[in-house]
Design a protein around this motif. Structure first.
Motif, short mmCIF file in Angstrom:
data_model
loop_
_atom_site.label_atom_id
_atom_site.label_comp_id
_atom_site.label_asym_id
_atom_site.label_seq_id
_atom_site.Cartn_x
_atom_site.Cartn_y
_atom_site.Cartn_z
N ALA A 91 -55.75 -13.22 -1.14
CA ALA A 91 -56.99 -13.59 -1.84
C ALA A 91 -57.96 -14.33 -0.93
N PHE A 92 -57.79 -14.16 0.39
CA PHE A 92 -58.60 -14.90 1.35
C PHE A 92 -60.09 -14.86 1.03
N TYR A 93 -60.66 -13.68 0.89
CA TYR A 93 -62.11 -13.56 0.76
C TYR A 93 -62.60 -14.26 -0.51
N GLN A 94 -61.93 -14.00 -1.63
CA GLN A 94 -62.32 -14.64 -2.89
C GLN A 94 -62.24 -16.17 -2.79
N LEU A 95 -61.14 -16.66 -2.28
CA LEU A 95 -60.96 -18.10 -2.18
C LEU A 95 -61.91 -18.73 -1.17
N HIS A 96 -62.11 -18.04 -0.05
CA HIS A 96 -63.03 -18.53 0.97
C HIS A 96 -64.42 -18.78 0.37
N LEU A 97 -64.90 -17.81 -0.40
CA LEU A 97 -66.22 -17.94 -1.04
C LEU A 97 -66.20 -18.99 -2.15
N LEU A 98 -65.16 -19.00 -2.95
CA LEU A 98 -65.07 -19.97 -4.05
C LEU A 98 -65.00 -21.40 -3.53
N PHE A 99 -64.19 -21.63 -2.52
CA PHE A 99 -64.07 -22.97 -1.96
C PHE A 99 -65.41 -23.45 -1.40
N ASP A 100 -66.14 -22.56 -0.74
CA ASP A 100 -67.43 -22.96 -0.19
C ASP A 100 -68.45 -23.23 -1.29
N LYS A 101 -68.42 -22.44 -2.35
CA LYS A 101 -69.32 -22.65 -3.49
C LYS A 101 -69.05 -24.01 -4.13
#
Length: 180
Positions: free
Chosen positions: A58-68
């Motif tokens: 889930a790298f991409y989803q989490l990467h974006l969510l964490f930054d948001k």
């Protein structure tokens, strides 16, 4: 040059501001808001660490969510700090202040699994929410409607929503048996 003469206002003191609240009320709210500010700074940093170090399916989803969520916590942090200043107080601003004041657990220096990151973040949100709600009620009880409004409309609502998002990812990670 004597460094102590460069200080315009000591931490813990109040400037004389004319906003219709007594010094006692303002001091109580400043103390509470600085605690929430320390927590908010801690969770903001936890989100950036998770953003930089996330991995797995889930790298991409989490990467974006964490930054948001990092960005949203940064906005909350600024709003809290501005309220402390409005009340005539001095804000926490340094990592050492956060470490001394916040009870949110610090992440290890190493890279954690996505599951561990999610667990750490949902626990941090819960810490903030458990402390924020009574602080909002106290602010209302002492007549500090501005602080009450900030805590309820921004701190509580944003942390509830972010906690829900993280909880949904946590449930998906747990269900998938993903420990990366």
């Amino acid at each position: 040059m004597n460094k102590t003469t460069d200080i315009l206002q000591d931490f813990g003191s109040l400037a004389d501001v004319r906003i219709g609240l007594s010094a006692e009320v303002r001091a109580q709210s400043v103390h509470a808001l600085n605690r929430l500010l320390a927590h908010t700074m801690a969770i903001r940093d936890a989100y950036k660490k998770a953003h930089w170090q996330t991995s797995g399916a889930a790298f991409y989803q989490l990467h974006l969510l964490f930054d948001k969520h990092y960005g949203e916590q940064e906005l909350i942090m600024d709003t809290i700090a501005e309220r402390v200043q409005t009340l005539g107080g001095v804000t926490f601003a340094l990592a050492g202040d956060v470490a001394d004041e916040s009870s949110i657990a610090r992440a290890p220096r190493g890279r954690e699994s996505a599951l561990a990151q999610l667990e750490r973040l949902v626990t941090a949100h819960e810490t903030i929410l458990i402390e924020a709600r009574p602080l909002a009620r106290t602010a209302a009880d002492i007549g500090d409607d501005g602080t009450n409004d900030l805590i309820v409309s921004q701190v509580v609502r944003a942390n509830e929503l972010q906690s829900w998002f993280i909880g949904e990812h946590l449930a998906a990670q747990s269900k998938a048996g993903n420990t990366q």
